[in-house]
Design a protein around this motif. Structure first.
Motif, PDB file in Angstrom:
ATOM      1  N   PRO A 135       0.829  -1.200   0.000  1.00 53.21           N
ATOM      2  CA  PRO A 135       0.000   0.000   0.000  1.00 53.21           C
ATOM      3  C   PRO A 135       0.867   1.255   0.000  1.00 53.21           C
ATOM      4  N   VAL A 136       0.533   2.200  -0.834  1.00 55.19           N
ATOM      5  CA  VAL A 136       1.201   3.498  -0.860  1.00 55.19           C
ATOM      6  C   VAL A 136       0.170   4.521  -0.418  1.00 55.19           C
ATOM      7  N   PHE A 137       0.394   5.090   0.756  1.00 54.16           N
ATOM      8  CA  PHE A 137      -0.605   5.972   1.348  1.00 54.16           C
ATOM      9  C   PHE A 137      -0.523   7.378   0.775  1.00 54.16           C
ATOM     10  N   VAL A 138      -1.702   7.968   0.585  1.00 57.93           N
ATOM     11  CA  VAL A 138      -1.824   9.352   0.126  1.00 57.93           C
ATOM     12  C   VAL A 138      -2.788  10.069   1.062  1.00 57.93           C
ATOM     13  N   GLU A 139      -2.457  11.282   1.414  1.00 63.69           N
ATOM     14  CA  GLU A 139      -3.249  12.047   2.369  1.00 63.69           C
ATOM     15  C   GLU A 139      -4.676  12.308   1.870  1.00 63.69           C
ATOM     16  N   PRO A 140      -5.628  12.457   2.797  1.00 58.01           N
ATOM     17  CA  PRO A 140      -7.000  12.804   2.433  1.00 58.01           C
ATOM     18  C   PRO A 140      -7.170  14.303   2.206  1.00 58.01           C
ATOM     19  N   ASP A 141      -8.270  14.657   1.512  1.00 56.79           N
ATOM     20  CA  ASP A 141      -8.614  16.066   1.355  1.00 56.79           C
ATOM     21  C   ASP A 141      -9.521  16.498   2.502  1.00 56.79           C
ATOM     22  N   ASP A 142     -10.078  17.692   2.417  1.00 50.80           N
ATOM     23  CA  ASP A 142     -10.869  18.192   3.544  1.00 50.80           C
ATOM     24  C   ASP A 142     -12.292  17.615   3.574  1.00 50.80           C
ATOM     25  N   PHE A 144     -12.450  14.253   3.703  1.00 49.22           N
ATOM     26  CA  PHE A 144     -12.083  12.944   4.263  1.00 49.22           C
ATOM     27  C   PHE A 144     -11.829  11.871   3.198  1.00 49.22           C
ATOM     28  N   THR A 145     -11.763  12.249   1.935  1.00 51.49           N
ATOM     29  CA  THR A 145     -11.511  11.265   0.880  1.00 51.49           C
ATOM     30  C   THR A 145     -10.146  11.513   0.234  1.00 51.49           C
ATOM     31  N   LEU A 146      -9.707  10.549  -0.558  1.00 51.31           N
ATOM     32  CA  LEU A 146      -8.399  10.612  -1.206  1.00 51.31           C
ATOM     33  C   LEU A 146      -8.195  11.946  -1.920  1.00 51.31           C
ATOM     34  N   ASP A 147      -7.100  12.632  -1.598  1.00 54.54           N
ATOM     35  CA  ASP A 147      -6.803  13.938  -2.198  1.00 54.54           C
ATOM     36  C   ASP A 147      -6.248  13.730  -3.599  1.00 54.54           C
ATOM     37  N   ALA A 148      -7.069  14.009  -4.596  1.00 57.50           N
ATOM     38  CA  ALA A 148      -6.672  13.782  -5.989  1.00 57.50           C
ATOM     39  C   ALA A 148      -5.424  14.572  -6.369  1.00 57.50           C
ATOM     40  N   ALA A 149      -5.233  15.732  -5.759  1.00 59.15           N
ATOM     41  CA  ALA A 149      -4.090  16.578  -6.090  1.00 59.15           C
ATOM     42  C   ALA A 149      -2.758  15.974  -5.648  1.00 59.15           C
ATOM     43  N   ARG A 150      -2.786  14.991  -4.762  1.00 56.83           N
ATOM     44  CA  ARG A 150      -1.546  14.384  -4.249  1.00 56.83           C
ATOM     45  C   ARG A 150      -1.240  13.027  -4.894  1.00 56.83           C
ATOM     46  N   ILE A 151      -2.127  12.519  -5.733  1.00 57.59           N
ATOM     47  CA  ILE A 151      -1.976  11.154  -6.236  1.00 57.59           C
ATOM     48  C   ILE A 151      -0.757  11.004  -7.137  1.00 57.59           C
ATOM     49  N   GLU A 152      -0.600  11.884  -8.097  1.00 59.04           N
ATOM     50  CA  GLU A 152       0.457  11.702  -9.106  1.00 59.04           C
ATOM     51  C   GLU A 152       1.853  11.690  -8.495  1.00 59.04           C
ATOM     52  N   ALA A 171     -18.837  10.702  -1.984  1.00 60.09           N
ATOM     53  CA  ALA A 171     -17.988  10.313  -3.108  1.00 60.09           C
ATOM     54  C   ALA A 171     -16.712  11.139  -3.139  1.00 60.09           C
ATOM     55  N   ALA A 172     -15.625  10.485  -3.495  1.00 57.41           N
ATOM     56  CA  ALA A 172     -14.359  11.186  -3.721  1.00 57.41           C
ATOM     57  C   ALA A 172     -14.464  12.003  -5.015  1.00 57.41           C
ATOM     58  N   LYS A 173     -13.442  12.777  -5.311  1.00 54.12           N
ATOM     59  CA  LYS A 173     -13.468  13.630  -6.502  1.00 54.12           C
ATOM     60  C   LYS A 173     -13.142  12.777  -7.733  1.00 54.12           C
ATOM     61  N   MET A 174     -14.159  12.079  -8.229  1.00 52.93           N
ATOM     62  CA  MET A 174     -13.927  11.024  -9.198  1.00 52.93           C
ATOM     63  C   MET A 174     -13.559  11.510 -10.589  1.00 52.93           C
ATOM     64  N   ASP A 175     -13.901  12.731 -10.959  1.00 47.45           N
ATOM     65  CA  ASP A 175     -13.492  13.213 -12.279  1.00 47.45           C
ATOM     66  C   ASP A 175     -11.973  13.285 -12.373  1.00 47.45           C
ATOM     67  N   ASP A 176     -11.339  13.869 -11.360  1.00 50.65           N
ATOM     68  CA  ASP A 176      -9.873  13.977 -11.363  1.00 50.65           C
ATOM     69  C   ASP A 176      -9.206  12.611 -11.175  1.00 50.65           C
ATOM     70  N   ILE A 177      -9.758  11.792 -10.299  1.00 45.39           N
ATOM     71  CA  ILE A 177      -9.147  10.485 -10.030  1.00 45.39           C
ATOM     72  C   ILE A 177      -9.223   9.586 -11.262  1.00 45.39           C
ATOM     73  N   CYS A 178     -10.346   9.590 -11.949  1.00 44.47           N
ATOM     74  CA  CYS A 178     -10.474   8.791 -13.179  1.00 44.47           C
ATOM     75  C   CYS A 178      -9.519   9.294 -14.256  1.00 44.47           C
ATOM     76  N   ARG A 179      -9.371  10.599 -14.361  1.00 43.81           N
ATOM     77  CA  ARG A 179      -8.450  11.163 -15.356  1.00 43.81           C
ATOM     78  C   ARG A 179      -7.021  10.723 -15.075  1.00 43.81           C
ATOM     79  N   ILE A 180      -6.618  10.749 -13.804  1.00 44.58           N
ATOM     80  CA  ILE A 180      -5.264  10.346 -13.435  1.00 44.58           C
ATOM     81  C   ILE A 180      -5.043   8.860 -13.712  1.00 44.58           C
ATOM     82  N   ALA A 181      -6.011   8.039 -13.333  1.00 44.17           N
ATOM     83  CA  ALA A 181      -5.883   6.605 -13.562  1.00 44.17           C
ATOM     84  C   ALA A 181      -5.736   6.296 -15.049  1.00 44.17           C
ATOM     85  N   LYS A 182      -6.523   6.947 -15.857  1.00 43.13           N
ATOM     86  CA  LYS A 182      -6.462   6.717 -17.309  1.00 43.13           C
ATOM     87  C   LYS A 182      -5.137   7.194 -17.888  1.00 43.13           C
TER      88      LYS A 182
END
Length: 401
Positions: A135-142, A144-152, A171-182
């Motif tokens: 597991p590679v941990f990434v901080e949450p946003d305000d 309480f969900t995965l901070d998309a800005a810290r993923i990359e 829900a987490a910020k899925m537009d940004d998270i899906c874009r990063i995953a893709k």
């Protein structure tokens, strides 16, 4: 006008049933979304049919009662919207099994890394390490969900997937998270254990990733009598592998292709969930009313109220506040007869079982701060208005030491 016979929501998610509807629409015929119990009972006396979706369709067509109910919507959804979905959904023994088997089915194992929020419940992380991955941990946003800005910044050549958690029911910020995953060619797994019915935009949680993993533990918004879970996917090959994994690695009885487990949804749990699913919207609406009362009524400078994400709805599995004086505040509430819970007091990277990962206090300060400040106020279906008012009055009466 589209002619529809309604029966049940679960049928709507069955791959074979959706394809039946799609074929019927293409032929210009009426569409059948299950059959009412009354119509089936009428048919059963005249035809030799079983109580299954296809047999009910055949019975209704044979009896010429297809226009018993004439509507263009099904449970608030346009028929064309329903037909967009072509998914597999199948039960497993628990939410943890749903996550663990999804990681395994995606071929993630030793030497691979999976990005995961640093403030999640331990089960999310256990699903990764149970498969030998890191597991590679990434901080949450305000929220309480995965901070998309810290993923990359956390992505390495070993990264194979992102496991997003819709914590507390938002829900987490899925537009940004899906874009990063893709963009990085990563698989996406959704932990929806607390987000039944939650949406980002117009899309339900569980429908963004390669696999959407649900828990039906009794305390969930959609809870069974005991442990239960499910996986949703629109990837046919992934679904095939998952089905084998949950059934001893077998596609055909006594023919075991892969190493599997025994993880199936018990019929008793499924029966309750099938009934309760029809009431989910009302259960969520009740929680929304309680949350709205809290948000408007609690006015104490020592308390930070939860934030709601733009373009997302919150189903309020938990109503989580923050306060720097958490332990004292919790004792104060207990003294006034109000029970609260800390979700969660120890972030996974500091859990004793993960000492081998080499993390130390201070590595993830946002998650660590939340672990020391979060507190879940009473939030449950059936909560009385006077109980909600009492919680609000008691919280507002607290004075920081």
């Amino acid at each position: 006008m589209t002619k529809v016979i309604t029966y049940g929501t679960y049928d709507m998610l069955h791959r074979g049933h959706i394809r039946l509807l799609q074929r019927a629409k293409a032929m210009g015929d009426y569409l059948i979304v299950g059959v009412t119990a009354e119509a089936f009972d009428r048919a059963r006396g005249k035809l030799n049919v079983k109580q299954s979706t296809m047999d009910r369709v055949m019975a209704v067509k044979a009896l010429g009662i297809a226009d018993q109910i004439i509507i263009e919507e099904y449970e608030g959804q346009k028929i064309d919207d329903i037909l967009r979905y072509d998914v597999d959904i199948f039960g497993v023994g628990s939410g943890l099994d749903a996550l663990t088997l999804s990681v395994r089915a995606l071929g993630i194992g030793a030497g691979d890394e999976v990005i995961v929020p640093a403030n999640t419940y331990i089960a999310t992380v256990l699903a990764i390490t149970a498969n030998g991955a890191t597991p590679v941990f990434v901080e949450p946003d305000d929220c309480f969900t995965l901070d998309a800005a810290r993923i990359e910044a956390a992505i390495t050549p070993k990264t194979k997937a992102i496991m997003v958690v819709h914590l507390y029911g938002q829900a987490a910020k899925m537009d940004d998270i899906c874009r990063i995953a893709k963009a990085h060619g990563l698989r996406l797994i959704e932990d929806c254990a607390q987000s039944h019915g939650a949406k980002f935009g117009d899309t339900m949680t569980g429908a963004f990733g390669d696999a959407g993993c649900f828990s039906f533990y009794p305390t969930k918004n959609l809870g069974a009598f005991g442990d239960a879970g499910a996986v949703v996917t629109d990837d046919a090959e992934l679904a095939k592998t998952l089905r084998m994994l949950r059934n001893y690695g077998s596609e055909k009885k006594y023919h075991n292709k892969i190493l599997g487990v025994n993880s199936r949804l018990d019929e008793l749990q499924a029966a309750l969930l099938h009934t309760k699913l029809g009431h989910l919207a009302d259960l969520i609406a009740e929680r929304e009313r309680i949350a709205a009362a809290y948000l408007s009524g609690i006015q104490n400078p020592a308390i930070r109220l939860p934030k709601q994400r733009e373009n997302a709805n919150h189903v309020w599995h938990q109503f989580v506040i923050e306060t720097e004086d958490r332990d004292s505040f919790q004792q104060y509430l207990a003294g006034h007869g109000i029970q609260t819970v800390i979700h969660y007091p120890i972030p996974p990277h500091l859990a004793e079982c993960y000492h081998y990962l080499g993390h130390k206090e201070g590595d993830y300060p946002v998650a660590e701060r939340m672990a020391k400040s979060v507190l879940s106020l009473p939030m449950f279906n059936g909560m009385k208005e006077e109980e909600v008012r009492y919680v609000i009055e008691t919280v507002n009466g607290y004075e920081k030491a």
